[in-house]
Write a protein that holds these residues in place. Structure first.
Motif, PDB file in Angstrom:
ATOM      1  N   MET A   1       0.838  -1.167   0.000  1.00  0.00           N
ATOM      2  CA  MET A   1       0.000   0.000   0.000  1.00  0.00           C
ATOM      3  C   MET A   1       0.894   1.244   0.000  1.00  0.00           C
ATOM      4  N   LYS A   2       0.477   2.248  -0.720  1.00  0.00           N
ATOM      5  CA  LYS A   2       1.231   3.497  -0.787  1.00  0.00           C
ATOM      6  C   LYS A   2       1.006   4.315   0.487  1.00  0.00           C
ATOM      7  N   TYR A   3       2.093   4.836   1.025  1.00  0.00           N
ATOM      8  CA  TYR A   3       2.041   5.624   2.260  1.00  0.00           C
ATOM      9  C   TYR A   3       1.851   7.087   1.906  1.00  0.00           C
ATOM     10  N   THR A  38       8.913   4.732   9.152  1.00  0.00           N
ATOM     11  CA  THR A  38       9.332   5.613   8.063  1.00  0.00           C
ATOM     12  C   THR A  38      10.627   6.324   8.441  1.00  0.00           C
ATOM     13  N   ALA A  39      10.695   6.808   9.668  1.00  0.00           N
ATOM     14  CA  ALA A  39      11.923   7.461  10.145  1.00  0.00           C
ATOM     15  C   ALA A  39      13.075   6.460  10.224  1.00  0.00           C
ATOM     16  N   PHE A  45      18.709   3.858   5.555  1.00  0.00           N
ATOM     17  CA  PHE A  45      19.037   3.770   4.132  1.00  0.00           C
ATOM     18  C   PHE A  45      19.331   5.099   3.441  1.00  0.00           C
ATOM     19  N   ASP A  46      18.917   6.210   4.035  1.00  0.00           N
ATOM     20  CA  ASP A  46      19.161   7.517   3.417  1.00  0.00           C
ATOM     21  C   ASP A  46      20.338   8.241   4.068  1.00  0.00           C
ATOM     22  N   TRP A  73       3.241  -1.431   4.106  1.00  0.00           N
ATOM     23  CA  TRP A  73       3.601  -0.221   3.367  1.00  0.00           C
ATOM     24  C   TRP A  73       4.690  -0.476   2.332  1.00  0.00           C
ATOM     25  N   ASP A  74       4.455  -0.007   1.109  1.00  0.00           N
ATOM     26  CA  ASP A  74       5.404  -0.184   0.008  1.00  0.00           C
ATOM     27  C   ASP A  74       6.772   0.410   0.311  1.00  0.00           C
ATOM     28  N   HIS A  75       6.802   1.581   0.922  1.00  0.00           N
ATOM     29  CA  HIS A  75       8.078   2.265   1.140  1.00  0.00           C
ATOM     30  C   HIS A  75       8.952   1.594   2.199  1.00  0.00           C
TER      31      HIS A  75
END
Length: 172
Positions: A1-3, A38-39, A45-46, A73-75
């Motif tokens: 699912m897209k976040y 997400t964080a 990775f970022d 979540w996809d991300h």
């Protein structure tokens, strides 16, 4: 699912990313887990600020909720996680597995730190239901304080802040 995060969720993600010690105090159902994940993905990775994360949670939440949110979540599809609940053998196998995030129930934090024989090399800690660590007399709190200097980043989560106010969330 897209976040598609709400503005308050974007703000909370940014806050976690920019503060080594943070707390997310939101009612149940407002996305504390997705915000935090997400964080974590961004920090892993970022910005490459963390490499190995430990999540402490109530048993049911450790067993089901965190992994379900990662899968949802996809991300977050790049996150590798291992759920360390169950028998001693199952927990040790899960803690030795290759992962970015290790999830354990809060009742086993003392075991992990003092009895498991697993090196405590986590550089980030997420405490789900932060208010359950407010009593500095408990064995789990004392065990956690032994390894606190090894942890660069901490995020505390709760939807039920203490009735005594913010200062009663965590005994420090």
């Amino acid at each position: 699912m897209k976040y598609s995060p709400h503005d308050y969720q974007k703000y909370a993600v940014g806050y976690i990313e920019s503060h080594p010690v943070a707390a997310v105090l939101l009612d149940m159902g407002l996305g504390k887990t997705s915000i935090t994940l997400t964080a974590l993905a961004s920090l892993l990775f970022d910005s490459f600020e963390v490499h190995k994360i430990l999540i402490l949670a109530p048993l049911r939440v450790a067993r089901n909720t965190w992994s379900a949110e990662i899968e949802k979540w996809d991300h977050l599809k790049e996150l590798k996680y291992s759920v360390a609940v169950g028998t001693v053998a199952e927990r040790i196998a899960a803690l030795k597995a290759e992962a970015d995030i290790y999830i354990i129930n809060r009742e086993n934090v003392q075991w992990l730190i003092t009895e498991s024989g697993i090196p405590f090399d986590f550089d980030m800690l997420v405490i789900d239901e932060l208010s359950s660590f407010k009593n500095h007399q408990t064995k789990r709190f004392k065990a956690l304080m032994k390894v606190r200097p090894k942890v660069k980043r901490i995020v505390g989560l709760t939807g039920t802040p203490s009735s005594n106010g913010l200062m009663d969330l965590l005994s420090v």
